[in-house]
Design an enzyme around this catalytic site. Structure first.
Site, PDB file in Angstrom:
ATOM      1  N   SER A   1       0.842  -1.200   0.000  1.00 43.76           N
ATOM      2  CA  SER A   1       0.000   0.000   0.000  1.00 43.76           C
ATOM      3  C   SER A   1       0.875   1.247   0.000  1.00 43.76           C
ATOM      4  CB  SER A   1      -0.893   0.001   1.249  1.00 43.76           C
ATOM      5  OG  SER A   1      -1.545   1.249   1.415  1.00 43.76           O
TER       6      SER A   1
ATOM      7  N   TYR B   1      -1.839  -0.858  10.428  1.00 41.65           N
ATOM      8  CA  TYR B   1      -1.844  -1.090   8.985  1.00 41.65           C
ATOM      9  C   TYR B   1      -0.611  -0.468   8.340  1.00 41.65           C
ATOM     10  CZ  TYR B   1      -3.412  -1.352   4.152  1.00 41.65           C
ATOM     11  OH  TYR B   1      -3.480  -1.628   2.812  1.00 41.65           O
TER      12      TYR B   1
END
Length: 262
Positions: A152, A166
């Site tokens: 990501s 995350y």
């Protein structure tokens, strides 16, 4: 000068190869699985619930591709190892691994619980390494292979939301990709990461459906939209093919130019 066009066409031909797409029935994973099958790859795709994996695999077969759905709980290392053993009894070598597994739990950093931290780091980072390890064991000495991890932009950029676990897990994955690429290059194994911005999947649907979140997000993306699963699938198809044989250890951003502006 003689030009051999077929030499270029075959750069993207995956006929005769086999791929494992972990999380291959999810929003990103199903697009990746379908894309690889479209290039002639035999695809094994997994989901926590085997029925979901089977439904995705059946849809690919209905479209003319070759796919098999399998159940896999990635949170248990022993289950992962047993899964790998069973898979390699059916097919001696996996040519391409695509890891689409990932999740998040949102909470402010000052309130984040140990339980949630361990859960996200286990799924997003620990699983990624041991999955790659299991596949690499059979690729070493067998001509190598391709490993592709979906990471990501948040592995490199913070966000003003409670994404501490995350972001940390994706940052760790990015370094893992570089290290594995360095260690395994001598075996002919390439390891790369695809780093999208927010992608239209069920995981982030509630954010993208909120105008107060969506409009500022898109305003920061030069191409003026969020990522679609097929944007990721296209890059995965390239990284799985011989066209990318000299690319390894890279984190490639699929973000409409977002990181270019940071």
């Amino acid at each position: 000068m003689t030009v051999d066009l077929n030499a270029y066409r075959t750069l993207f031909d995956l006929k005769g190869t086999t791929a494992l797409v972990a999380g291959g029935a999810g929003g990103i994973g199903s697009a990746v699985s379908t894309g690889l099958a479209a290039l002639g790859c035999r695809v094994f795709l997994t989901a926590r619930h085997e029925q979901k994996a089977n439904e995705t695999a059946q849809a690919i077969r209905d479209g003319g591709g070759e796919a098999i759905g399998l159940g896999l709980d990635v949170e248990r290392l022993e289950d992962l190892r047993q899964f790998s053993e069973r898979l390699h009894q059916e097919v001696p070598k996996i040519d391409v691994l695509v890891n689409c597994v990932g999740t998040h739990i949102e909470a402010p950093a000052e309130e984040y619980s140990e339980e949630d931290w361990d859960h996200i780091l286990s799924i997003n980072l620990k699983t990624a390494f041991f999955l790659s390890q299991e596949i690499a064991k059979r690729q070493i000495g067998e001509g190598g292979g391709k490993h592709i991890h979906i990471t990501s932009v948040r592995g490199a950029l913070g966000i003003s939301r409670g994404y501490i676990s995350y972001c940390v897990s994706r940052g760790g994955m990015n370094m893992m990709i570089k290290q594995l690429a360095t260690e395994w290059a001598k075996y002919g194994i390439t390891v790369n990461g695809i780093a999208p911005t927010f992608t239209k999947t069920s995981l982030v649907a509630r954010y993208l459906e909120d105008p107060s979140f969506y409009k500022p997000l898109v305003a920061r993306i030069p191409l003026g939209r969020v990522c679609e699963p097929n944007d990721i699938a296209g890059l995965a198809m390239y990284l799985a093919s011989h066209a990318s044989d000299f690319i390894t250890g890279q984190i490639i951003y699929v973000d409409g130019g977002l990181t270019a502006t940071q």
